[in-house]
Write a protein that holds these residues in place. Structure first.
Motif, PDB file in Angstrom:
ATOM      1  N   GLY A 117       0.805  -1.212   0.000  1.00  0.00           N
ATOM      2  CA  GLY A 117       0.000   0.000   0.000  1.00  0.00           C
ATOM      3  C   GLY A 117       0.840   1.264   0.000  1.00  0.00           C
ATOM      4  N   THR A 118       0.258   2.327  -0.546  1.00  0.00           N
ATOM      5  CA  THR A 118       0.902   3.636  -0.538  1.00  0.00           C
ATOM      6  C   THR A 118      -0.145   4.679  -0.173  1.00  0.00           C
ATOM      7  N   GLN A 119       0.224   5.599   0.691  1.00  0.00           N
ATOM      8  CA  GLN A 119      -0.722   6.590   1.208  1.00  0.00           C
ATOM      9  C   GLN A 119      -0.911   7.726   0.215  1.00  0.00           C
ATOM     10  N   VAL A 120      -2.164   8.059  -0.042  1.00  0.00           N
ATOM     11  CA  VAL A 120      -2.525   9.232  -0.831  1.00  0.00           C
ATOM     12  C   VAL A 120      -3.377  10.130   0.052  1.00  0.00           C
ATOM     13  N   THR A 121      -2.933  11.359   0.216  1.00  0.00           N
ATOM     14  CA  THR A 121      -3.668  12.325   1.022  1.00  0.00           C
ATOM     15  C   THR A 121      -3.961  13.557   0.181  1.00  0.00           C
ATOM     16  N   VAL A 122      -5.236  13.909   0.103  1.00  0.00           N
ATOM     17  CA  VAL A 122      -5.662  15.060  -0.674  1.00  0.00           C
ATOM     18  C   VAL A 122      -6.216  16.096   0.289  1.00  0.00           C
ATOM     19  N   SER A 123      -5.589  17.249   0.322  1.00  0.00           N
ATOM     20  CA  SER A 123      -6.017  18.318   1.234  1.00  0.00           C
ATOM     21  C   SER A 123      -6.995  19.236   0.520  1.00  0.00           C
ATOM     22  N   SER A 124      -7.910  19.783   1.310  1.00  0.00           N
ATOM     23  CA  SER A 124      -8.938  20.669   0.739  1.00  0.00           C
ATOM     24  C   SER A 124      -8.480  22.116   0.719  1.00  0.00           C
TER      25      SER A 124
END
Length: 124
Positions: A117-124
């Motif tokens: 797994g690889t983390q994807v973080t999308v900020s608003s």
């Protein structure tokens, strides 16, 4: 036996793009259907997209259709996930998976091998 290693995750602002890669070991990569799944905190793992062994067939979850594109390079034993127009709700750990067989399926239980797994973080 197939080993999968994902890369390319990270932090991005909403509307941005990321490209995930999944490198597979083994000489029979081209015989596997490949898929991407994701799991957000407190939620079940969900299907994102899958691609047939030849790359000729793809299937996308409605939530990512038109924004994400899957592709594969059998010569490099690698599958890619291009993610555009990212939204905060795309935040999750993204997993690459491989399935023996030519039928493209969307259920995680049908896949035989998984990456870390690889983390994807999308900020608003």
């Amino acid at each position: 036996q197939v080993q999968l290693v994902e890369s390319g995750g990270g932090l991005v602002q909403a509307g941005g793009s990321l490209r995930l890669s999944c490198a597979a070991s083994g000489r029979t990569f081209s015989r596997y259907t490949m898929g991407w799944f994701r799991q957000a905190p407190g939620k079940d793992r969900e299907f994102v997209v899958a691609i047939s062994w030849s790359g000729g067939s793809t299937y996308y979850a409605d939530s990512v259709k038109g924004r994400f594109t899957i592709s594969r390079d059998n010569a490099k034993n690698t599958v890619y996930l291009q993610m555009n127009s990212l939204k905060p709700e795309d935040t999750a750990v993204y997993y690459c998976a491989a399935r023996r067989g030519i039928v493209v399926l969307t259920t995680s239980a049908e896949y035989d091998y998984w990456g870390q797994g690889t983390q994807v973080t999308v900020s608003s």
